[in-house]
Design an enzyme around this catalytic site. Structure first.
Site, PDB file in Angstrom:
ATOM      1  N   CYS A   1       0.814  -1.231   0.000  1.00  0.00           N
ATOM      2  CA  CYS A   1       0.000   0.000   0.000  1.00  0.00           C
ATOM      3  C   CYS A   1       0.845   1.279   0.000  1.00  0.00           C
ATOM      4  O   CYS A   1       1.415   1.612  -1.022  1.00  0.00           O
ATOM      5  CB  CYS A   1      -0.986  -0.045   1.163  1.00  0.00           C
ATOM      6  SG  CYS A   1      -2.403   1.018   0.922  1.00  0.00           S
TER       7      CYS A   1
ATOM      8  N   HIS B   1      -3.526  -5.601   2.244  1.00  0.00           N
ATOM      9  CA  HIS B   1      -3.155  -5.800   3.648  1.00  0.00           C
ATOM     10  C   HIS B   1      -3.727  -7.141   4.098  1.00  0.00           C
ATOM     11  O   HIS B   1      -4.349  -7.866   3.305  1.00  0.00           O
ATOM     12  CB  HIS B   1      -3.784  -4.691   4.509  1.00  0.00           C
ATOM     13  CG  HIS B   1      -3.253  -3.323   4.241  1.00  0.00           C
ATOM     14  ND1 HIS B   1      -2.026  -2.894   4.680  1.00  0.00           N
ATOM     15  CD2 HIS B   1      -3.817  -2.286   3.577  1.00  0.00           C
ATOM     16  CE1 HIS B   1      -1.858  -1.626   4.316  1.00  0.00           C
ATOM     17  NE2 HIS B   1      -2.911  -1.237   3.650  1.00  0.00           N
TER      18      HIS B   1
HETATM   19  N1  GLN Z   1      -1.956   6.852   2.607  1.00  0.00           N
HETATM   20  C1  GLN Z   1      -2.124   5.984   1.439  1.00  0.00           C
HETATM   21  C2  GLN Z   1      -3.581   5.999   0.913  1.00  0.00           C
HETATM   22  O1  GLN Z   1      -4.481   6.371   1.621  1.00  0.00           O
HETATM   23  C3  GLN Z   1      -1.725   4.552   1.788  1.00  0.00           C
HETATM   24  C4  GLN Z   1      -2.651   3.915   2.843  1.00  0.00           C
HETATM   25  C5  GLN Z   1      -2.149   2.570   3.324  1.00  0.00           C
HETATM   26  O2  GLN Z   1      -0.938   2.303   3.380  1.00  0.00           O
HETATM   27  N2  GLN Z   1      -3.109   1.705   3.741  1.00  0.00           N
HETATM   28  O3  GLN Z   1      -3.801   5.601  -0.228  1.00  0.00           O
END
Ligand code: GLN
Length: 243
Positions: A93, A194
């Protein structure tokens, strides 16, 4: 036999249990008698690209991504050299977004990325949250699905020779438009999944370990099969379930 893993900036980039990916690699190596030496890389540490077989970078909110952006740039040459030498990367992510050209958070300036993957990410006006199932070719056996969950507002677009990790069958993936999820360049794997991802996807964990093994020990490196009954049960319970 052993492997060295660089765990990049765990105090900042490690949300939604992403550390579980390292535990899965570690345990699936231990079950084969292979040690995984985990080296935490913190701000100010200098990365030696010749030392590591694996690199892991987890997810993070926009704030943590901003906090680590300058530090990442100081290690850009080392991490690029590692990627080009076919070290195995897994980026989740926010970490995945920072492997590309840039990540532009909502109403903020672009955060420059490592430019290891030919991607770019822009924050959309919707947050994508839920289970994801994709179909992938990156598997150590005949299971060709990956399951996980997504929680991001970033929309990632692939370019050039960065290919998708898979095709979405449930969920949104990279950008909820082109049906792709994740990105792959050489042995660098990025994903929005995730979960953590690897415990419920043992076939992908073994795929990554096998890549690192072949790179370090040559084609004689063979991974013995394991009894994955519990992992497969967990995987199959969530296939194509949105919530
Ligand atoms: N901040 C980034 C987004 O909102 C990544 C979020 C994350 O790592 N879950 O896309």
């Amino acid at each position: 036999m052993d492997f060295n893993l660089a765990y990049l900036y765990p105090e900042l980039l490690n949300i939604y249990g992403d550390k579980g990916n390292i535990l899965a690699i570690e345990q699936r190596c231990l079950w084969r008698g292979i040690n995984l030496n985990i080296h935490k890389i913190n701000p100010g540490d200098k990365i030696n690209p010749d030392l590591y077989d694996f690199y892991f970078i987890g997810g993070g909110q926009d704030q943590q991504q901003l906090m680590i952006a300058d530090e990442l740039q100081t290690q850009k040459n080392a991490l690029t050299q590692a990627a080009h030498s076919n070290a195995v990367f897994l980026a989740i992510c926010g970490g995945y977004q920072l492997l590309g050209e840039y990540y532009k958070p909502a109403s903020k300036d672009k955060i420059p990325g490592l430019e290891i993957m030919d991607t770019y990410t822009v924050a959309g006006n919707k947050r994508y949250i839920g289970n994801v199932t994709i179909n992938t070719e990156f598997s150590n056996n005949d299971t060709k699905t990956l399951v996980g969950f997504e929680n991001h507002s970033g929309l990632t677009y692939l370019r050039g020779n960065t290919k998708p990790l898979g095709v979405v069958s449930t969920g949104n993936g990279n950008n909820a438009e082109d049906n792709t999820e994740g990105g792959v360049y050489k042995n660098v794997f990025g994903t929005y999944l995730h979960g953590s991802l690897l415990p419920k996807n043992p076939h992908f964990t073994d795929y990554l370990i096998n890549l690192a093994g072949k790179r370090k020990y040559g084609n004689s490196f063979i991974l013995d099969s394991l009894n994955d009954q519990i992992e497969v049960f967990a995987h199959n319970r969530v296939i194509n379930k949105k919530y």
